[in-house]
Design a protein around this motif. Structure first.
Motif, mmCIF file in Angstrom:
data_model
loop_
_atom_site.group_PDB
_atom_site.id
_atom_site.type_symbol
_atom_site.label_atom_id
_atom_site.label_comp_id
_atom_site.label_asym_id
_atom_site.label_seq_id
_atom_site.Cartn_x
_atom_site.Cartn_y
_atom_site.Cartn_z
ATOM 1 N N SER A 51 10.070 -0.921 -53.696
ATOM 2 C CA SER A 51 10.077 -2.235 -54.324
ATOM 3 C C SER A 51 9.497 -2.160 -55.720
ATOM 4 O O SER A 51 8.905 -1.143 -56.119
ATOM 5 N N SER A 52 9.648 -3.230 -56.472
ATOM 6 C CA SER A 52 9.143 -3.269 -57.838
ATOM 7 C C SER A 52 8.339 -4.548 -58.023
ATOM 8 O O SER A 52 8.667 -5.601 -57.488
ATOM 9 N N GLY A 53 7.299 -4.464 -58.836
ATOM 10 C CA GLY A 53 6.503 -5.648 -59.136
ATOM 11 C C GLY A 53 5.343 -5.813 -58.188
ATOM 12 O O GLY A 53 4.978 -4.917 -57.432
ATOM 13 N N VAL A 54 4.740 -6.990 -58.257
ATOM 14 C CA VAL A 54 3.568 -7.296 -57.463
ATOM 15 C C VAL A 54 3.970 -8.310 -56.397
ATOM 16 O O VAL A 54 4.461 -9.381 -56.716
ATOM 17 N N TYR A 55 3.767 -7.938 -55.133
ATOM 18 C CA TYR A 55 4.160 -8.817 -54.014
ATOM 19 C C TYR A 55 3.518 -10.188 -54.180
ATOM 20 O O TYR A 55 2.333 -10.310 -54.478
ATOM 21 N N GLY A 56 4.333 -11.239 -54.031
ATOM 22 C CA GLY A 56 3.847 -12.606 -54.159
ATOM 23 C C GLY A 56 4.017 -13.194 -55.550
ATOM 24 O O GLY A 56 3.807 -14.376 -55.758
ATOM 25 N N THR A 57 4.426 -12.356 -56.514
ATOM 26 C CA THR A 57 4.623 -12.839 -57.881
ATOM 27 C C THR A 57 6.009 -13.426 -58.023
ATOM 28 O O THR A 57 6.986 -12.854 -57.568
ATOM 29 N N GLY A 79 14.083 -14.564 -67.618
ATOM 30 C CA GLY A 79 12.651 -14.809 -67.785
ATOM 31 C C GLY A 79 11.761 -14.035 -66.829
ATOM 32 O O GLY A 79 10.582 -14.342 -66.696
ATOM 33 N N GLN A 80 12.295 -13.013 -66.176
ATOM 34 C CA GLN A 80 11.477 -12.278 -65.213
ATOM 35 C C GLN A 80 10.397 -11.489 -65.935
ATOM 36 O O GLN A 80 10.632 -10.909 -66.988
ATOM 37 N N THR A 81 9.189 -11.501 -65.358
ATOM 38 C CA THR A 81 8.091 -10.714 -65.914
ATOM 39 C C THR A 81 8.107 -9.335 -65.269
ATOM 40 O O THR A 81 8.774 -9.106 -64.266
ATOM 41 N N LYS A 82 7.338 -8.412 -65.842
ATOM 42 C CA LYS A 82 7.290 -7.056 -65.274
ATOM 43 C C LYS A 82 6.647 -7.051 -63.896
ATOM 44 O O LYS A 82 6.865 -6.151 -63.105
ATOM 45 N N ASP A 83 5.861 -8.082 -63.577
ATOM 46 C CA ASP A 83 5.204 -8.165 -62.272
ATOM 47 C C ASP A 83 6.050 -8.872 -61.224
ATOM 48 O O ASP A 83 5.668 -8.934 -60.058
ATOM 49 N N PHE A 84 7.194 -9.424 -61.613
ATOM 50 C CA PHE A 84 8.034 -10.144 -60.657
ATOM 51 C C PHE A 84 8.417 -9.215 -59.514
ATOM 52 O O PHE A 84 8.924 -8.124 -59.737
ATOM 53 N N PHE A 85 8.172 -9.633 -58.285
ATOM 54 C CA PHE A 85 8.395 -8.772 -57.128
ATOM 55 C C PHE A 85 9.852 -8.790 -56.698
ATOM 56 O O PHE A 85 10.445 -9.844 -56.502
ATOM 57 N N MET A 86 10.426 -7.593 -56.536
ATOM 58 C CA MET A 86 11.773 -7.431 -55.995
ATOM 59 C C MET A 86 11.706 -6.340 -54.947
ATOM 60 O O MET A 86 11.274 -5.226 -55.230
ATOM 61 N N ARG A 87 12.137 -6.674 -53.736
ATOM 62 C CA ARG A 87 12.068 -5.728 -52.630
ATOM 63 C C ARG A 87 13.241 -4.752 -52.703
ATOM 64 O O ARG A 87 14.379 -5.143 -52.877
ATOM 65 N N GLY A 88 12.936 -3.489 -52.545
ATOM 66 C CA GLY A 88 13.965 -2.454 -52.480
ATOM 67 C C GLY A 88 14.426 -2.278 -51.043
ATOM 68 O O GLY A 88 14.117 -3.100 -50.176
ATOM 69 N N PRO A 89 15.175 -1.205 -50.764
ATOM 70 C CA PRO A 89 15.651 -0.955 -49.399
ATOM 71 C C PRO A 89 14.496 -0.872 -48.395
ATOM 72 O O PRO A 89 14.643 -1.181 -47.239
ATOM 73 N N ASP A 90 13.336 -0.443 -48.868
ATOM 74 C CA ASP A 90 12.126 -0.503 -48.052
ATOM 75 C C ASP A 90 10.976 -0.815 -49.003
ATOM 76 O O ASP A 90 11.108 -0.710 -50.220
#
Length: 114
Positions: free
Chosen positions: A106-112, A91-102
């Motif tokens: 990262s992907s998504g919107v921080y706090g989502t 159910g993850q949205t395209k805005d779901f935040f996932m932190r990369g190595p730095d």
């Protein structure tokens, strides 16, 4: 330990050999007595659901399937780097935040959240 608990034969990662917090004898003992594949094979043989010859044929078919899958994966084109972030959570949205190595990778919107 509880025989219903999954046992990891290897460390968590390349930097974790898995023997700093347990010894090789423990791993070997668990593998010899609790390996789920071996337990199922033994059960099927003991209850005469299959013969030893059928088990060998199944093993042979599985190994061939794995070899074919590895070859298909090796010959497939590399996925687009954006695919790294897809299908991580249900159910993850395209805005779901996932932190990369730095933070820059990262992907998504921080706090989502999902």
């Amino acid at each position: 330990s509880d025989p219903g608990i999954t046992y990891r034969y290897h460390g968590h990662s390349m930097s974790d050999p898995g023997i700093t917090y347990r010894n090789r004898e423990e791993v070997a003992q668990v593998r010899a007595t609790r390996d789920p594949v071996d337990r199922v094979k033994k059960y099927c043989l003991d209850t005469e659901l299959v013969t030893e010859a059928e088990i060998k044929e199944i093993d042979k078919e599985i190994k061939a399937e794995v070899v074919a899958a590895v070859e298909a994966a090796k010959s497939a084109p590399m996925p687009d780097p954006s695919e790294l972030w897809t299908d991580i959570h249900v159910g993850q949205t395209k805005d779901f935040f996932m932190r990369g190595p730095d933070i820059t990778t990262s992907s998504g919107v921080y706090g989502t959240v999902v």
